[in-house]
Design a protein around this motif. Sequence first.
Motif, PDB file in Angstrom:
ATOM      1  N   UNK A  64      88.580  38.210  45.471  1.00  0.00           N
ATOM      2  CA  UNK A  64      88.742  39.665  45.373  1.00  0.00           C
ATOM      3  C   UNK A  64      87.837  40.240  44.292  1.00  0.00           C
ATOM      4  N   UNK A  65      87.781  39.574  43.158  1.00  0.00           N
ATOM      5  CA  UNK A  65      86.948  40.061  42.060  1.00  0.00           C
ATOM      6  C   UNK A  65      85.460  39.958  42.379  1.00  0.00           C
ATOM      7  N   UNK A  66      85.054  38.843  42.939  1.00  0.00           N
ATOM      8  CA  UNK A  66      83.629  38.644  43.237  1.00  0.00           C
ATOM      9  C   UNK A  66      83.153  39.616  44.308  1.00  0.00           C
ATOM     10  N   UNK A  67      83.881  39.713  45.409  1.00  0.00           N
ATOM     11  CA  UNK A  67      83.430  40.612  46.479  1.00  0.00           C
ATOM     12  C   UNK A  67      83.573  42.078  46.073  1.00  0.00           C
ATOM     13  N   UNK A  68      84.587  42.408  45.270  1.00  0.00           N
ATOM     14  CA  UNK A  68      84.708  43.776  44.758  1.00  0.00           C
ATOM     15  C   UNK A  68      83.558  44.135  43.835  1.00  0.00           C
ATOM     16  N   UNK A  69      83.147  43.194  42.996  1.00  0.00           N
ATOM     17  CA  UNK A  69      81.987  43.425  42.131  1.00  0.00           C
ATOM     18  C   UNK A  69      80.711  43.596  42.935  1.00  0.00           C
ATOM     19  N   UNK A  70      80.585  42.847  44.036  1.00  0.00           N
ATOM     20  CA  UNK A  70      79.409  43.009  44.895  1.00  0.00           C
ATOM     21  C   UNK A  70      79.390  44.374  45.573  1.00  0.00           C
ATOM     22  N   UNK A  71      80.568  44.870  45.962  1.00  0.00           N
ATOM     23  CA  UNK A  71      80.626  46.204  46.563  1.00  0.00           C
ATOM     24  C   UNK A  71      80.142  47.246  45.563  1.00  0.00           C
ATOM     25  N   UNK A  72      80.616  47.155  44.319  1.00  0.00           N
ATOM     26  CA  UNK A  72      80.193  48.114  43.290  1.00  0.00           C
ATOM     27  C   UNK A  72      78.676  48.051  43.090  1.00  0.00           C
ATOM     28  N   UNK A  73      78.134  46.853  42.965  1.00  0.00           N
ATOM     29  CA  UNK A  73      76.699  46.746  42.698  1.00  0.00           C
ATOM     30  C   UNK A  73      75.851  47.157  43.901  1.00  0.00           C
ATOM     31  N   UNK A  74      76.299  46.846  45.107  1.00  0.00           N
ATOM     32  CA  UNK A  74      75.511  47.227  46.288  1.00  0.00           C
ATOM     33  C   UNK A  74      75.522  48.734  46.523  1.00  0.00           C
ATOM     34  N   UNK A  75      76.694  49.350  46.384  1.00  0.00           N
ATOM     35  CA  UNK A  75      76.755  50.805  46.567  1.00  0.00           C
ATOM     36  C   UNK A  75      76.030  51.501  45.422  1.00  0.00           C
ATOM     37  N   UNK A  76      76.171  50.975  44.218  1.00  0.00           N
ATOM     38  CA  UNK A  76      75.490  51.571  43.071  1.00  0.00           C
ATOM     39  C   UNK A  76      73.978  51.479  43.171  1.00  0.00           C
ATOM     40  N   UNK A  77      73.471  50.460  43.837  1.00  0.00           N
ATOM     41  CA  UNK A  77      72.022  50.314  43.945  1.00  0.00           C
ATOM     42  C   UNK A  77      71.420  51.236  45.004  1.00  0.00           C
ATOM     43  N   UNK A  78      72.245  51.969  45.743  1.00  0.00           N
ATOM     44  CA  UNK A  78      71.721  52.957  46.700  1.00  0.00           C
ATOM     45  C   UNK A  78      71.565  54.314  46.040  1.00  0.00           C
ATOM     46  N   UNK A  79      71.691  54.358  44.736  1.00  0.00           N
ATOM     47  CA  UNK A  79      71.619  55.596  43.965  1.00  0.00           C
ATOM     48  C   UNK A  79      72.728  56.569  44.375  1.00  0.00           C
ATOM     49  N   UNK A  80      73.815  56.009  44.901  1.00  0.00           N
ATOM     50  CA  UNK A  80      75.002  56.750  45.312  1.00  0.00           C
ATOM     51  C   UNK A  80      74.605  57.953  46.171  1.00  0.00           C
ATOM     52  N   UNK A  81      73.916  57.637  47.274  1.00  0.00           N
ATOM     53  CA  UNK A  81      73.494  58.679  48.205  1.00  0.00           C
ATOM     54  C   UNK A  81      74.138  58.415  49.546  1.00  0.00           C
ATOM     55  N   UNK A  82      74.809  59.334  50.157  1.00  0.00           N
ATOM     56  CA  UNK A  82      75.253  60.658  49.737  1.00  0.00           C
ATOM     57  C   UNK A  82      76.361  60.555  48.689  1.00  0.00           C
ATOM     58  N   UNK A  83      76.363  61.494  47.785  1.00  0.00           N
ATOM     59  CA  UNK A  83      77.148  61.378  46.561  1.00  0.00           C
ATOM     60  C   UNK A  83      78.659  61.343  46.779  1.00  0.00           C
ATOM     61  N   UNK A  84      79.224  62.242  47.540  1.00  0.00           N
ATOM     62  CA  UNK A  84      80.680  62.344  47.602  1.00  0.00           C
ATOM     63  C   UNK A  84      81.356  61.109  48.202  1.00  0.00           C
ATOM     64  N   UNK A  85      80.999  60.647  49.397  1.00  0.00           N
ATOM     65  CA  UNK A  85      81.696  59.466  49.931  1.00  0.00           C
ATOM     66  C   UNK A  85      81.384  58.190  49.144  1.00  0.00           C
ATOM     67  N   UNK A  86      80.153  58.048  48.707  1.00  0.00           N
ATOM     68  CA  UNK A  86      79.781  56.838  47.972  1.00  0.00           C
ATOM     69  C   UNK A  86      80.488  56.781  46.618  1.00  0.00           C
ATOM     70  N   UNK A  87      80.677  57.939  45.985  1.00  0.00           N
ATOM     71  CA  UNK A  87      81.385  57.978  44.705  1.00  0.00           C
ATOM     72  C   UNK A  87      82.840  57.550  44.888  1.00  0.00           C
ATOM     73  N   UNK A  88      83.445  57.933  46.011  1.00  0.00           N
ATOM     74  CA  UNK A  88      84.820  57.507  46.292  1.00  0.00           C
ATOM     75  C   UNK A  88      84.881  55.983  46.449  1.00  0.00           C
ATOM     76  N   UNK A  89      83.909  55.420  47.165  1.00  0.00           N
ATOM     77  CA  UNK A  89      83.877  53.967  47.371  1.00  0.00           C
ATOM     78  C   UNK A  89      83.726  53.249  46.033  1.00  0.00           C
ATOM     79  N   UNK A  90      82.841  53.725  45.191  1.00  0.00           N
ATOM     80  CA  UNK A  90      82.652  53.100  43.875  1.00  0.00           C
ATOM     81  C   UNK A  90      83.905  53.250  43.024  1.00  0.00           C
TER      82      UNK A  90
END
Length: 189
Positions: A64-90
């Motif tokens: 859970x921790x490893x895959x959750x950390x990967x989700x944060x880093x992968x979504x964060x590396x898209x420059x959080x575009x589009x901002x609103x839905x991606x910010x919710x995911x992060x």
Amino acid sequence: MDSTRRRGRLKSTVHSMVGLHGMHQDEQRTSRCAHMATNTGQMGYLPRGGAIFCTIPDILYLPELVSGGLVVSLVGSTYVYPANPQAYVISVAIFCFIMTFLWLLIFACGSHQNRNFWASADVAYHGFAALLYLSASVLLAFITVLFSADNGKDTLFYKLDVAAVVFSFFTTLMYVIHTIFSAIRWKSF
């Protein structure tokens, strides 16, 4: 009687040379770990210390921790575009990462003191986390499909979003499995 002693000494010498005695101790450790894992659902036992890495559902903390950390880093590396839905995911991924890490520390330190409340709270938290991750995963998948229609499938952001969707759904599955096994353990309390 003398021949019986010789056979006993010979047997112990052979065991020590082959290393069967050490193997026997390892088998005992493995057996203890397996015994805890199989009895967790039956006894109403909340593990602590290193036992959390031998019991189901608690062994799922690390994936859970490893895959959750990967989700944060992968979504964060898209420059959080589009901002609103991606910010919710992060936000969901960071919240669940921090809470799961704190939950892991509570169980590792034994702060739960094997009380029924902690078994109930374990089910409630992991159920809530599974629901949050499911909503974030569906939203992320929807945004990824829209992104592919607008910009094509060959962009780096699309590939990062696809990877984030895969890990997000995998993390959701880990939380769902953790919830189910925690509920089984909670029922036995």
